[in-house]
Motif scaffolding. Sequence first.
Motif, PDB file in Angstrom:
ATOM      1  N   GLN A 128      39.346  -0.980  -9.922  1.00  0.00           N
ATOM      2  CA  GLN A 128      38.703  -0.952  -8.613  1.00  0.00           C
ATOM      3  C   GLN A 128      39.652  -0.428  -7.541  1.00  0.00           C
ATOM      4  O   GLN A 128      39.207   0.022  -6.483  1.00  0.00           O
ATOM      5  CB  GLN A 128      38.218  -2.345  -8.236  1.00  0.00           C
ATOM      6  N   PHE A 129      40.935  -0.494  -7.792  1.00  0.00           N
ATOM      7  CA  PHE A 129      41.935   0.090  -6.890  1.00  0.00           C
ATOM      8  C   PHE A 129      41.609   1.541  -6.569  1.00  0.00           C
ATOM      9  O   PHE A 129      41.891   2.036  -5.472  1.00  0.00           O
ATOM     10  CB  PHE A 129      43.314  -0.014  -7.559  1.00  0.00           C
ATOM     11  N   LEU A 130      41.003   2.233  -7.526  1.00  0.00           N
ATOM     12  CA  LEU A 130      40.704   3.657  -7.385  1.00  0.00           C
ATOM     13  C   LEU A 130      39.279   3.925  -6.931  1.00  0.00           C
ATOM     14  O   LEU A 130      38.869   5.085  -6.874  1.00  0.00           O
ATOM     15  CB  LEU A 130      40.959   4.365  -8.722  1.00  0.00           C
ATOM     16  N   LEU A 131      38.520   2.868  -6.606  1.00  0.00           N
ATOM     17  CA  LEU A 131      37.094   3.012  -6.298  1.00  0.00           C
ATOM     18  C   LEU A 131      36.759   2.488  -4.906  1.00  0.00           C
ATOM     19  O   LEU A 131      35.881   1.637  -4.739  1.00  0.00           O
ATOM     20  CB  LEU A 131      36.263   2.256  -7.344  1.00  0.00           C
ATOM     21  N   PRO A 132      37.413   2.972  -3.870  1.00  0.00           N
ATOM     22  CA  PRO A 132      37.150   2.419  -2.537  1.00  0.00           C
ATOM     23  C   PRO A 132      35.778   2.814  -2.014  1.00  0.00           C
ATOM     24  O   PRO A 132      35.367   3.968  -2.151  1.00  0.00           O
ATOM     25  CB  PRO A 132      38.259   3.033  -1.681  1.00  0.00           C
ATOM     26  N   PRO A 133      35.059   1.847  -1.418  1.00  0.00           N
ATOM     27  CA  PRO A 133      33.859   2.231  -0.699  1.00  0.00           C
ATOM     28  C   PRO A 133      34.277   2.865   0.637  1.00  0.00           C
ATOM     29  O   PRO A 133      35.350   2.548   1.158  1.00  0.00           O
ATOM     30  CB  PRO A 133      33.153   0.881  -0.481  1.00  0.00           C
ATOM     31  N   PRO A 134      33.479   3.785   1.210  1.00  0.00           N
ATOM     32  CA  PRO A 134      32.197   4.271   0.713  1.00  0.00           C
ATOM     33  C   PRO A 134      32.311   5.499  -0.181  1.00  0.00           C
ATOM     34  O   PRO A 134      31.295   6.108  -0.499  1.00  0.00           O
ATOM     35  CB  PRO A 134      31.471   4.622   2.009  1.00  0.00           C
ATOM     36  N   ALA A 135      33.546   5.890  -0.586  1.00  0.00           N
ATOM     37  CA  ALA A 135      33.687   7.080  -1.416  1.00  0.00           C
ATOM     38  C   ALA A 135      32.951   6.932  -2.742  1.00  0.00           C
ATOM     39  O   ALA A 135      32.461   7.912  -3.306  1.00  0.00           O
ATOM     40  CB  ALA A 135      35.164   7.386  -1.668  1.00  0.00           C
ATOM     41  N   VAL A 136      32.887   5.697  -3.248  1.00  0.00           N
ATOM     42  CA  VAL A 136      32.155   5.422  -4.480  1.00  0.00           C
ATOM     43  C   VAL A 136      30.844   4.741  -4.104  1.00  0.00           C
ATOM     44  O   VAL A 136      30.830   3.620  -3.598  1.00  0.00           O
ATOM     45  CB  VAL A 136      32.977   4.540  -5.440  1.00  0.00           C
ATOM     46  N   SER A 137      29.744   5.435  -4.352  1.00  0.00           N
ATOM     47  CA  SER A 137      28.437   4.929  -3.944  1.00  0.00           C
ATOM     48  C   SER A 137      28.056   3.664  -4.697  1.00  0.00           C
ATOM     49  O   SER A 137      27.424   2.766  -4.142  1.00  0.00           O
ATOM     50  CB  SER A 137      27.368   6.005  -4.171  1.00  0.00           C
ATOM     51  N   HIS A 138      28.426   3.605  -5.965  1.00  0.00           N
ATOM     52  CA  HIS A 138      28.110   2.436  -6.791  1.00  0.00           C
ATOM     53  C   HIS A 138      29.270   2.194  -7.739  1.00  0.00           C
ATOM     54  O   HIS A 138      29.685   3.095  -8.469  1.00  0.00           O
ATOM     55  CB  HIS A 138      26.827   2.667  -7.596  1.00  0.00           C
ATOM     56  N   ALA A 139      29.831   0.987  -7.722  1.00  0.00           N
ATOM     57  CA  ALA A 139      30.940   0.634  -8.609  1.00  0.00           C
ATOM     58  C   ALA A 139      30.572  -0.616  -9.392  1.00  0.00           C
ATOM     59  O   ALA A 139      30.282  -1.657  -8.802  1.00  0.00           O
ATOM     60  CB  ALA A 139      32.218   0.403  -7.811  1.00  0.00           C
ATOM     61  N   GLY A 140      30.583  -0.504 -10.710  1.00  0.00           N
ATOM     62  CA  GLY A 140      30.283  -1.639 -11.564  1.00  0.00           C
ATOM     63  C   GLY A 140      31.467  -2.005 -12.417  1.00  0.00           C
ATOM     64  O   GLY A 140      32.115  -1.125 -13.003  1.00  0.00           O
ATOM     65  N   VAL A 141      31.797  -3.298 -12.482  1.00  0.00           N
ATOM     66  CA  VAL A 141      32.861  -3.792 -13.355  1.00  0.00           C
ATOM     67  C   VAL A 141      32.194  -4.511 -14.516  1.00  0.00           C
ATOM     68  O   VAL A 141      31.493  -5.506 -14.331  1.00  0.00           O
ATOM     69  CB  VAL A 141      33.814  -4.741 -12.611  1.00  0.00           C
ATOM     70  N   LEU A 142      32.405  -3.989 -15.722  1.00  0.00           N
ATOM     71  CA  LEU A 142      31.789  -4.522 -16.935  1.00  0.00           C
ATOM     72  C   LEU A 142      32.913  -4.925 -17.880  1.00  0.00           C
ATOM     73  O   LEU A 142      33.312  -4.158 -18.754  1.00  0.00           O
ATOM     74  CB  LEU A 142      30.883  -3.471 -17.580  1.00  0.00           C
ATOM     75  N   PRO A 143      33.447  -6.125 -17.722  1.00  0.00           N
ATOM     76  CA  PRO A 143      34.693  -6.490 -18.412  1.00  0.00           C
ATOM     77  C   PRO A 143      34.546  -6.594 -19.925  1.00  0.00           C
ATOM     78  O   PRO A 143      33.568  -7.114 -20.440  1.00  0.00           O
ATOM     79  CB  PRO A 143      35.050  -7.841 -17.796  1.00  0.00           C
TER      80      PRO A 143
END
Length: 290
Positions: A128-143
């Motif tokens: 998630q360090f590389l997925l800052p909003p709002p640059a990433v419209s949708h970020a899902g963490v699926l561990p």
Amino acid sequence: MRGAARALALLAAAVLAAPGLPATAAAPAVRHVVVLSADGARADAVAAAWPADLLADAAYTWSARTTLPSTTLPSHTSMLTGVGPAVHGVRFNAWAPGQGYIDRPTVFSVVAGAGMATAAFVAKAKLQFLLPPPAVSHAGVLPFPRFDQIAVARQAAAHLERARPHLLFVHVADPDDAGHRSGWMSEPYRQAIARLPETVQVLREALGRLGAPYLLILTADHGGHGRTHGSADPRDVTIPWVAWGAVAPGPLQRAVVTYDTAATVVAALGLAVPADWQGTPVLAVAVGRP
């Protein structure tokens, strides 16, 4: 699927880049780019397990290289920012919410800045360090292990068909987990690698149903040896780089470094590669007009 990809390749207007192509030049766009990062996937292991029929319409190399340290966050940072660790400065491999996001432009910020939608599904929360909003419209963490690579791919594919993002980044952790638990090239590790073709096919089939020109890249952040990685050992730094869709099939005839992935992504979408990126679009990946 393979016939359609070959036909699209025949219609390709140009390679994304040849040596010396200015970073400001824009290539004809594909509609969707998907990057699948198989954490810990050694190139020789993937090459040995890959079915020949799934390679026939791909552009590929089994000798791409990652950066040092060959660990998850530094390597993925290079993959997604287009520069090496000496530039982006990320050498740590742990992150928790509240510690802030990457402070450099990424493929997500470049694509989002052009008004295009982005999405990411990752199996390790630290990405998630590389997925800052709002640059990433949708970020899902699926561990992992709750979500294995097929489950992650299916979730990502469902979002792809529903939201139709221009850029989708998918990260799976099965090979890395097996390597640390049982050893790189152990039987559990080989089993994790053996499932990668199915993971790729889940995404290819979803892309095919969208009916638009696409580019799908399979790569990795690092390999490994024994039960570890992070060194300059060739087993740690040699990674696969395989692309399907709007490509000219066959072995790539140039060296590929992981930060070339970022440049390839933005160029495939018809955007200029930032002038300060070290990566260049990968030769022999051709793109057709939508």
